[in-house]
Design an enzyme around this catalytic site. Structure first.
Site, PDB file in Angstrom:
ATOM      1  N   LYS A 147       0.849  -1.332  -0.035  1.00  0.00           N
ATOM      2  CA  LYS A 147      -0.009   0.078  -0.067  1.00  0.00           C
ATOM      3  C   LYS A 147       0.864   1.309  -0.231  1.00  0.00           C
ATOM      4  O   LYS A 147       1.961   1.200   0.375  1.00  0.00           O
ATOM      5  CB  LYS A 147      -1.069  -0.038   1.104  1.00  0.00           C
ATOM      6  CG  LYS A 147      -1.788  -0.859   1.383  1.00  0.00           C
ATOM      7  CD  LYS A 147      -2.786  -0.912   2.618  1.00  0.00           C
ATOM      8  CE  LYS A 147      -3.531  -1.966   2.756  1.00  0.00           C
ATOM      9  NZ  LYS A 147      -4.934  -1.793   1.904  1.00  0.00           N
TER      10      LYS A 147
ATOM     11  N   ARG B 137     -10.472 -11.576   1.621  1.00  0.00           N
ATOM     12  CA  ARG B 137     -11.438 -12.496   0.945  1.00  0.00           C
ATOM     13  C   ARG B 137     -10.644 -13.777   1.055  1.00  0.00           C
ATOM     14  O   ARG B 137     -11.379 -14.799   1.134  1.00  0.00           O
ATOM     15  CB  ARG B 137     -11.737 -12.160  -0.449  1.00  0.00           C
ATOM     16  CG  ARG B 137     -10.573 -12.167  -1.390  1.00  0.00           C
ATOM     17  CD  ARG B 137     -10.961 -11.117  -2.695  1.00  0.00           C
ATOM     18  NE  ARG B 137     -10.978  -9.881  -2.229  1.00  0.00           N
ATOM     19  CZ  ARG B 137     -11.376  -8.819  -2.994  1.00  0.00           C
ATOM     20  NH1 ARG B 137     -11.478  -9.204  -4.427  1.00  0.00           N
ATOM     21  NH2 ARG B 137     -11.206  -7.461  -2.805  1.00  0.00           N
TER      22      ARG B 137
ATOM     23  N   ASP C 216      -8.175  -2.843  10.062  1.00  0.00           N
ATOM     24  CA  ASP C 216      -8.561  -3.963   9.137  1.00  0.00           C
ATOM     25  C   ASP C 216      -9.155  -5.267   9.657  1.00  0.00           C
ATOM     26  O   ASP C 216      -9.542  -6.238   8.972  1.00  0.00           O
ATOM     27  CB  ASP C 216      -7.261  -4.104   8.073  1.00  0.00           C
ATOM     28  CG  ASP C 216      -7.704  -4.492   6.695  1.00  0.00           C
ATOM     29  OD1 ASP C 216      -8.827  -4.210   6.417  1.00  0.00           O
ATOM     30  OD2 ASP C 216      -7.096  -5.108   6.101  1.00  0.00           O
TER      31      ASP C 216
ATOM     32  N   GLU D 121      -6.798  -9.532   0.533  1.00  0.00           N
ATOM     33  CA  GLU D 121      -6.283 -10.753   1.214  1.00  0.00           C
ATOM     34  C   GLU D 121      -7.467 -11.029   2.099  1.00  0.00           C
ATOM     35  O   GLU D 121      -7.629 -12.213   2.490  1.00  0.00           O
ATOM     36  CB  GLU D 121      -4.928 -10.159   2.239  1.00  0.00           C
ATOM     37  CG  GLU D 121      -5.293  -9.464   3.454  1.00  0.00           C
ATOM     38  CD  GLU D 121      -5.704  -8.007   3.343  1.00  0.00           C
ATOM     39  OE1 GLU D 121      -6.695  -7.652   4.169  1.00  0.00           O
ATOM     40  OE2 GLU D 121      -5.695  -7.543   2.217  1.00  0.00           O
TER      41      GLU D 121
END
Length: 494
Positions: A271, A345, A282, A343
């Site tokens: 990122k 999912r 997250d 990531e």
């Protein structure tokens, strides 16, 4: 854990008004006659309360908001809050009024002159929720070993026992919301995968059955998709299973599955540096699942609910997964990794499949801060819903609306699913820039068994926000705890 302010419901005590500290709240409508206790307060303040209610300025105060009389004469209170609230307010109006009082009190004590008004338990609930502050990592000088606690909320009502009974389940939900907010607010060096699992294990003290599945067991189960996400980190990947068995012994549970990426660098698909510090949140989906389980246990919900969270850290290293790698999920499907920053999912795919294999749930709901595209679509006002089952999704939408937590259903379909086609595996983990939130849902949908009612909730825009909301200061919101608790109460409790 941050603890909500204590809430007490008591019979009115007009003789104690003069000595009450903190802030005193008077509930009134513009131009309306004051109740008996408020009239006593008016006499103590030489008519200041009555003048305020009759003033043109109070007519401009919206319902659920307040006008402040600072340091009034005749009483010890540092302020009197004149709240515009009708005798029979809506739930939203009552909670808004409570939140306004909490903002004004700034952690101090509040005494509410409630008299015979309705929804006083909801007013107290709003005040408790808005009184949240995450300051555990701030130095407090000489008081560092004695953490500050919010001031008590005392509601004077003619029916204190009735109000307390109505508030009791709300108290449990507030504690669940605070649990979620704390988890989402913690920095990643504190809330490691191990620390997260330990905090969830402590729910066993409330009657929740908690299991922590370590990497060796996850490997035996074939969770290659989940394990791949965490293989670049020194932190061990884990799956935590929490069971609340409050319903009939043979009733299939509702399964709640949460994405718990305690920090997301994006992995090899790194990122940008700007804003990466926000990726401590997250794990928001897992945080909501944890808060719901705490709320259900706290109010002794008569339902069977299982919460499952996949706890990992997504880091770039010599052992991290790469774009182009092919993973094998617990289901057995193979996944071509196009972007290691997609990531969440990968984590949920294995957690959801395990939930269905082990528990055969009556319904399954997953929550995740899954896609930035969700923020582009709905901003920070609503979470996105995706589903294969109209009744379950409709019930969730209704519950979210009732609790003031915005949600909006988006479409799914074969055309979106086709974007996940891979030349070398069963699927890709991303479908390109177009419809990013929908293709993420389509990916998860491939891990839902036929006949399992399922809703995916993308909470990327609502888990943590940069400005105050109606019932929370800026930061972690705890979005979803109230809605899911209501869904359980409406649909899964006998």
């Amino acid at each position: 854990m941050t603890v909500p302010a204590s809430v007490r419901f008591e019979a009115p005590d007009a003789d104690a008004l003069a000595e009450r500290g903190g802030r005193i709240a008077v509930l009134a409508e513009p131009g309306a006659r004051l109740d008996q206790v408020a009239r006593r307060l008016n006499r103590l303040t030489k008519g200041a309360v009555e003048r305020a209610v009759a003033a043109p300025a109070f007519e401009k105060v919206k319902r659920g908001e307040a006008m402040t009389l600072s340091w009034p004469a005749g009483v010890a209170a540092e302020g009197i809050e004149i709240v515009n609230l009708p005798p029979r307010p809506t739930v939203a109006e009552a909670r808004k009024a409570g939140a306004a009082l909490a903002r004004a009190a700034k952690g101090g004590e509040i005494t509410v002159i409630g008299a015979n008004r309705r929804q006083l338990h909801e007013l107290a609930f709003g005040a408790a929720l808005r009184g949240y502050a995450f300051d555990v990592h701030k130095s407090k000088g000489e008081d560092a070993d004695d953490p500050e606690t919010p001031g008590a909320i005392t509601v004077w009502t003619s029916k204190p026992e009735e109000a307390e009974a109505a508030f009791a389940p709300r108290r449990a939900v507030a504690e669940g919301v605070f649990f979620t907010r704390d988890l989402v607010s913690e920095p990643a060096n504190v809330l490691t995968t191990t620390e997260f699992a330990d905090r969830l294990a402590a729910l066993s003290d409330m009657g929740v059955e908690v299991e922590v599945l370590e990497e060796a067991e996850l490997e035996k189960l074939g969770m290659g998709s989940l394990l791949a996400v965490g293989q670049g980190s020194a932190a061990p990947s884990k799956v935590v299973v929490m069971q609340w068995k409050g319903g009939e012994a043979d009733a299939a549970p509702l399964a709640l599955c949460g994405k718990g990426v305690v920090f997301d660098t994006g992995g090899i698909s790194l990122k940008p540096a700007q804003g990466m510090e926000d990726m401590t949140m997250d794990m928001g989906g897992a945080g909501v699942v944890a808060g719901v389980m705490k709320a259900l246990a706290g109010r002794k919900a008569k339902a069977n609910v299982v919460g499952l969270v996949g706890l990992v850290e997504n880091m770039p290293s010599g052992t991290a997964i790469r774009p182009g790698d092919v993973l094998t999920s617990m289901k057995g499907d193979t996944i071509e990794v196009i972007n290691t920053d997609a990531e969440g999912r990968l984590v949920l795919a294995d957690v959801m499949w395990y939930a269905q294999e082990r528990f055969a749930p009556a319904g399954m709901i997953d929550l995740a801060t899954l896609t930035g595209a969700m923020i582009i679509a709905l901003g920070h006002e609503r979470a996105g819903l995706f589903s294969n089952d109209d009744p379950l999704c409709g019930a969730l939408e209704k519950a979210a609306e009732a609790e003031g937590e915005g949600a909006w259903r988006l479409p799914m379909g074969e055309g979106y699913d086709a974007l996940l086609k891979s030349d070398i595996a069963d699927m890709k983990n991303v479908g390109g820039r177009s419809a990013g939130s929908i293709t993420a849902a389509q990916f998860l949908g491939r891990f839902v068994k036929e006949g399992t009612p399922w809703v995916h909730i993308d909470i990327a825009g609502v888990a943590r926000v940069a400005k105050d909301t109606a019932l929370a200061p800026k930061g972690a919101t705890g979005w979803g705890v109230m809605a899911l608790d209501r869904l359980v109460a409406d649909r899964f409790e006998g």
